[in-house]
Enzyme design. Structure first.
Site, PDB file in Angstrom:
ATOM      1  N   ASP A 142      58.809  51.745  30.351  1.00 46.13           N
ATOM      2  CA  ASP A 142      57.945  50.795  31.039  1.00 46.13           C
ATOM      3  C   ASP A 142      57.957  51.238  32.504  1.00 46.13           C
ATOM      4  OD1 ASP A 142      56.822  48.707  32.488  1.00 46.13           O
ATOM      5  OD2 ASP A 142      57.760  47.139  31.291  1.00 46.13           O
TER       6      ASP A 142
ATOM      7  N   SER B 254      41.281  56.160  40.613  1.00 45.00           N
ATOM      8  CA  SER B 254      40.047  55.774  39.937  1.00 45.00           C
ATOM      9  C   SER B 254      38.893  55.736  40.922  1.00 45.00           C
ATOM     10  CB  SER B 254      40.203  54.390  39.297  1.00 45.00           C
ATOM     11  OG  SER B 254      38.975  53.953  38.729  1.00 45.00           O
TER      12      SER B 254
ATOM     13  N   TYR C 184      41.834  44.967  39.887  1.00 47.34           N
ATOM     14  CA  TYR C 184      42.047  46.342  39.419  1.00 47.34           C
ATOM     15  C   TYR C 184      41.561  47.330  40.471  1.00 47.34           C
ATOM     16  CZ  TYR C 184      41.355  50.683  36.816  1.00 47.34           C
ATOM     17  OH  TYR C 184      41.370  52.002  36.420  1.00 47.34           O
TER      18      TYR C 184
ATOM     19  N   LYS D  33      43.754  50.339  42.429  1.00 46.52           N
ATOM     20  CA  LYS D  33      43.421  51.763  42.433  1.00 46.52           C
ATOM     21  C   LYS D  33      43.096  52.256  43.841  1.00 46.52           C
ATOM     22  CE  LYS D  33      44.145  52.955  38.192  1.00 46.52           C
ATOM     23  NZ  LYS D  33      45.200  53.941  37.863  1.00 46.52           N
TER      24      LYS D  33
END
Length: 249
Positions: free
Chosen positions: A59, A139, A152, A156
């Site tokens: 993890d 991203s 999100y 990124k």
């Protein structure tokens, strides 16, 4: 072979971009550690690659797990030359006020804090050798964000900028850091990115925003990761490299 004698850790490598990066590295002569929370998936990819691969359950948001990956890597192969922080997590595409705090925390734990943990674990060993290559999978969401993915996108954006700052600070130690920024791809997170059912019609709406007319494929990202990891790229650091078919132009 382009990576003959190299040792690499790839997180989130049980599937998608990470699995293809691991395969590409192994084909080019590297020993590869496949670190993923999905232990069965990691084992499957490792068995496919063969003796040059090691699967380790991890993890990435937990420092003890990262330390375990590094210990296992050194024990089996040696100090890693290459680390690819590929593991990622997203919330579903939805209005920003609908994302609960637990989901927000998980997004930032996996996409941002995991890089912190890995850097703290591997940089001391890389510094001793005055060499290392770290690749963070950022991203296009951190460059040209889509609505509905605010938290999100923010994670990124942090990963992209962190890569540049790390590159500047670690350059005197001979450690290169770059970010690869994929456009939306055909991976397990696609339906969450779209926020609508994964149908040909819905895919077409998103593909229409990409000038080259398709989503990214794992091979696209693996090719970029292979390019940045090889010795011939040893003067490239601090890149925020879009692999996006023109999406961010």
């Amino acid at each position: 072979m382009l990576l003959e004698g190299k040792i690499a850790i790839v997180t989130g490598a049980a599937s998608g971009f990470g699995a293809e990066i691991a395969r590409a590295y192994a084909r080019e002569g590297a020993k590869v550690v496949i670190a993923d929370l999905n232990e069965a998936g990691a084992q499957k990819v490792a068995q496919e690659i063969g003796p040059a691969a090691l699967a380790v359950k991890c993890d990435v948001s937990k420092r003890p797990d990262i330390d375990h990956v590094l210990t296992a890597t050194i024990s089996r192969f040696g100090v890693p030359d290459i680390v690819v922080n590929n593991a990622g997590f997203t919330h579903r595409n939805q209005p920003l006020l609908n994302v609960d705090e637990a989901t927000f925390d998980r997004v930032f734990d996996v996409n941002v804090k995991a890089i912190y943990h890995m850097i703290m674990a591997v940089v001391p060993a890389m510094r001793e050798r005055k060499s290392g290559c770290i690749i963070n999978i950022g991203s296009t969401a951190g460059i040209r964000p889509r609505p509905g993915l605010t938290w999100y996108n923010a994670s990124k954006g942090a990963a992209n900028l962190m890569s540049k700052s790390l590159a500047v600070e670690l350059a005197p130690d001979g450690i290169r850091v770059n970010a690869i920024c994929p456009v939306m791809g055909d991976t397990g997170m696609l339906a969450d990115f779209m926020g609508v059912p994964d149908t040909p019609e819905n895919r077409a709406k998103f593909v229409a925003t990409i000038p080259m007319g398709r989503m990214s494929q794992p091979g696209d990202i693996a090719n970029a990761a292979l390019f940045l990891a090889q010795d011939s790229s040893n003067f490239l650091t601090g890149l925020e490299l879009p692999v996006d078919g023109g999406r961010t132009v």
